[in-house]
Design a protein around this motif. Sequence first.
Motif: not given
Length: 94
Positions: A2, A24, A27-28, A43, A71-74
Amino acid sequence: MQILIDLTYQAKVAEMNLYFSGSLPICRLMTSSDNEQWVVSSEVPAYDGKANEVNVVTFDVGSKMAQFLRLEIQGRSKGQTLTLVEFDVWGEIN
């Protein structure tokens, strides 16, 4: 992973561009006015790019009021690389 962004002021956020190279994951982008209550604002799907190319994805926020962006990156698969190059946030400060 995050990333928290404090815009310092409330703003009407329209979009955020994220520049990256590599793969990438999904992402949310979350928005908040108080850093406590969060709303999913946009998203983007996963993108499998090359490590030596800079790509851009746009998070369309739709003119939401916010001071904080998260920013949430899986997670990525083993062996995938990701380099975050830059981001820019577009909107209006009230």
